[in-house]
Every structure is written in structure tokens, then in C-alpha cells.
Design an enzyme around this catalytic site. Structure first.
Site, PDB file in Angstrom:
ATOM      1  N   GLN A 174      40.136 -35.685  10.119  1.00 18.21           N
ATOM      2  CA  GLN A 174      39.218 -36.816  10.232  1.00 18.21           C
ATOM      3  C   GLN A 174      38.584 -37.160   8.890  1.00 18.21           C
ATOM      4  OE1 GLN A 174      36.989 -35.017  13.508  1.00 18.21           O
ATOM      5  NE2 GLN A 174      37.478 -36.788  14.788  1.00 18.21           N
ATOM      6  N   HIS A 202      27.858 -37.382  16.873  1.00 17.16           N
ATOM      7  CA  HIS A 202      28.667 -37.739  18.031  1.00 17.16           C
ATOM      8  C   HIS A 202      28.219 -39.071  18.620  1.00 17.16           C
ATOM      9  CE1 HIS A 202      31.147 -36.817  21.603  1.00 17.16           C
ATOM     10  NE2 HIS A 202      30.193 -37.449  22.259  1.00 17.16           N
ATOM     11  N   THR A 239      38.863 -31.566  12.093  1.00 15.85           N
ATOM     12  CA  THR A 239      37.797 -32.172  11.302  1.00 15.85           C
ATOM     13  C   THR A 239      38.295 -32.506   9.903  1.00 15.85           C
ATOM     14  OG1 THR A 239      36.195 -30.830  12.548  1.00 15.85           O
ATOM     15  CG2 THR A 239      35.403 -31.933  10.564  1.00 15.85           C
ATOM     16  N   LYS A 250      37.825 -47.314  22.524  1.00 13.36           N
ATOM     17  CA  LYS A 250      36.508 -46.841  22.086  1.00 13.36           C
ATOM     18  C   LYS A 250      35.518 -46.812  23.244  1.00 13.36           C
ATOM     19  CE  LYS A 250      38.415 -46.145  18.469  1.00 13.36           C
ATOM     20  NZ  LYS A 250      38.810 -44.724  18.240  1.00 13.36           N
ATOM     21  N   LYS A 295      41.559 -25.633  15.255  1.00 16.27           N
ATOM     22  CA  LYS A 295      40.484 -26.574  15.594  1.00 16.27           C
ATOM     23  C   LYS A 295      39.816 -27.168  14.351  1.00 16.27           C
ATOM     24  CE  LYS A 295      36.125 -27.003  18.095  1.00 16.27           C
ATOM     25  NZ  LYS A 295      35.097 -26.337  18.935  1.00 16.27           N
ATOM     26  N   GLN A 324      26.216 -30.267  22.088  1.00 16.92           N
ATOM     27  CA  GLN A 324      27.297 -31.007  21.444  1.00 16.92           C
ATOM     28  C   GLN A 324      27.016 -32.507  21.375  1.00 16.92           C
ATOM     29  OE1 GLN A 324      30.638 -29.647  23.863  1.00 16.92           O
ATOM     30  NE2 GLN A 324      31.166 -28.129  22.312  1.00 16.92           N
ATOM     31  N   TYR A 374      44.804 -31.687  21.369  1.00 17.48           N
ATOM     32  CA  TYR A 374      44.055 -30.434  21.244  1.00 17.48           C
ATOM     33  C   TYR A 374      43.105 -30.254  22.420  1.00 17.48           C
ATOM     34  CZ  TYR A 374      40.608 -27.046  19.728  1.00 17.48           C
ATOM     35  OH  TYR A 374      39.756 -25.961  19.686  1.00 17.48           O
ATOM     36  N   ARG A 383      28.734 -30.980  31.993  1.00 15.77           N
ATOM     37  CA  ARG A 383      29.081 -29.563  31.816  1.00 15.77           C
ATOM     38  C   ARG A 383      27.946 -28.786  31.156  1.00 15.77           C
ATOM     39  NH1 ARG A 383      33.503 -29.554  28.055  1.00 15.77           N
ATOM     40  NH2 ARG A 383      33.929 -27.390  28.626  1.00 15.77           N
ATOM     41  N   HIS A 438      28.711 -42.065  16.098  1.00 15.22           N
ATOM     42  CA  HIS A 438      30.136 -42.362  15.952  1.00 15.22           C
ATOM     43  C   HIS A 438      30.636 -43.206  17.116  1.00 15.22           C
ATOM     44  CE1 HIS A 438      34.336 -41.845  14.882  1.00 15.22           C
ATOM     45  NE2 HIS A 438      34.578 -41.365  16.087  1.00 15.22           N
TER      46      HIS A 438
END
Length: 280
Positions: free
Chosen positions: A222, A158, A219, A135, A215, A153, A198, A148, A161
Site C-alpha cells: 500500500q 481506517h 502495508t 468504496k 501480513k 482497529q 489475505y 466483532r 481512508h
């Protein structure tokens, strides 16, 4: 008024004492586990999380503001293949650690006292430590986004989590050292093998990306993962299994929140796009 105030104070005191007594009964200390890297004190872990948040939300975007996105193709390929291998290794530990499978299913609801099975539990705690380290490694995902210039994103889902998993996994190993999350960790590591496979393929470039039609199913996987974890933890609670009740309740609540956030993400990312495509 004084009588009412006294009753309220006594009630509050009783609840506080009950909570503290319950908490003390649920906490587990082990000198060997508590001596492992990151486990002595919460300061290193919380420092990492704070530095991570400062970088991804402030410092990182600032230094990249007037720069071109950094080409991280090869570091990402290396990182993703390491993640695949490391998560696959953690999955293998469940099946290769002598006695782990039989112990887990024979004593699923009423585990043996730690003192009577310390050697096996130490091995399972090692697996939990590896899971916690994974983690910490996951935080690199967001660093790549920032470098990047993919700041869009870096969403609440995100960030929450990643931070939550780091802190929760550390607290679990530091304070609980139980077995109730073993199956959850196994499921999560399996999902991460698929997910980072992936990401590895995606990082190879457009010539491969056009074949990655699956893709959105990541999700979905998950979401199914959280449904299984919530159901599993709920059973531990309802069947009055001999596991820390406070932590089980936390896991259920946290799983429900993750489930909600991932469903919202799926609807926003895929369902609306599919409707738009039909209209077009």
C-alpha cells in the site's frame, strides 16, 4: 487605509473570480453519467457516510457493549471472496475494454475532447462508477470490526481512508469524469485483490492464519502504491498535462497524507514490534 482596504478587496475579488473561472473550466457534466445511481445528488452519498460514522463510533459500540462478539466467519468469507472477484473484474475492464489501453497511453497527457470520444469515455466512466461502488462496499470492513468488538482497529487512519475514498471517488465521477485517475484505480484495485485474498484466508481460522506470515507486506504494498500514485500525479502537474489542475493538486496532497498515515501505521504496528522481539 481606504486605499489599502480597496486594494485588498480587489485582490480578494480577483483571486475569487480566477478560482471560480478555473473551477468552471474543469467541471464536466454529462446527462447520462449524472443519471446513474448515486450520481444525481450528493445527498445519498453523504447520508451513507454520516450513518456509517454514527454506527461505527456511537451506535454500534453501544449495542455491542454488553454483548459477546458476533461470529461472522461465513459472512466475512463471502464478503471477502466477493471483494476479490469484484476488484479483479475492475482490473480486467482496463484490458478488455476495446481501445482503453491505446487511448490511455497515446493521450496520457493531452486527452481528446470528450465530444470526440464519448463512447469510450462512457465505458471508462462506468469503470469509475464500479470503482466508486467498491468504496461503498469497503465500509463493511468497519462494520465487521464493530460487530466483532474489534474497536481498537477502528482507527483514524481506517475511518479517514474509507470516508475519503467514498467522497473523493464520487466527486471525481460527478464533477471531473476524467482519465487522470484511471491508472491509479487500476493499481488500487490490484492491491485490493491481494488484500482481500489475505483477509479471506485469514477468516478461515487459526489453522490457516499461522501460514500468513506476509501480513506486513500488505502495508508495504500500500505504501508503494501511494508512492507511485503521488509520482504519477506530480508528473501530470509538472508536465502541464491537460487535466484539471485543482483536482490533480488535491490528489497529490491527499496521496501524501495517506502515505504519511500508512508509514506511521507501519512503524507503530511492525517496526516497534520487531525491535521489541530483538530485545526480548
Amino acid at each position: 487605509m481606504n486605499a489599502d482596504g480597496g486594494l485588498k478587496m480587489n485582490f480578494t475579488t480577483d483571486v475569487s473570480h480566477t478560482f471560480i473561472d478555473l473551477l468552471q473550466k474543469e467541471l464536466v457534466w454529462d446527462d447520462e453519467v449524472d443519471s446513474w445511481m448515486f450520481m444525481r445528488s450528493p445527498i445519498p452519498v453523504f447520508s451513507i457516510v454520516i450513518i456509517y460514522l454514527i454506527f461505527i463510533l456511537k451506535f454500534g459500540p453501544k449495542i455491542m457493549e454488553n454483548r459477546n462478539p458476533i461470529n461472522l466467519k461465513y459472512p466475512m468469507l463471502l464478503y471477502n471472496i466477493i471483494q476479490v472477484a469484484f476488484n479483479a473484474y475492475m482490473v480486467s475492464l482496463f484490458f478488455t475494454t476495446p481501445g482503453a489501453i491505446n487511448h490511455h497511453f497515446n493521450y496520457l497527457c493531452h486527452p481528446l475532447p470528450r465530444s470526440s470520444n464519448k463512447n469510450l469515455l462512457l465505458e471508462l466512466n462506468k469503470a469509475s462508477w464500479f470503482f466508486f461502488v467498491s468504496k461503498l462496499m469497503d465500509l463493511t470492513d468497519t462494520v465487521f470490526f464493530v460487530l466483532r468488538k474489534k474497536q481498537s482497529q477502528v482507527t483514524f487512519l481506517h475511518i479517514y481512508h474509507h470516508c475519503n475514498m467514498v467522497i473523493s471517488c464520487w466527486a471525481y465521477l460527478k464533477l471531473i469524469k476524467g482519465e487522470q485517475l484511471l491508472l491509479c484505480g487500476l493499481i488500487n484495485a490490484t492491491v485490493h485483490v491481494i488484500m482481500y485474498s489475505y483477509y479471506f484466508l485469514s477468516a478461515l481460522g487459526p489453522q490457516i492464519q499461522k501460514f500468513l506470515w506476509w501480513k506486513k507486506y500488505l502495508t508495504r504494498i500500500q505504501i508503494v502504491q501511494f508512492l507511485i500514485i503521488i509520482a504519477y500525479q506530480t508528473c501530470l502537474y509538472l508536465f502541464d498535462c491537460n487535466f484539471p489542475k485543482l483536482f490533480v493538486m488535491y490528489c497529490i496532497a491527499n496521496g501524501i497524507l495517506f502515505l504519511y498515515l500508512f508509514i506511521m501505521f507501519y512503524q507503530k504496528t511492525y517496526t516497534k514490534n520487531e525491535k521489541k522481539e530483538r530485545i526480548d
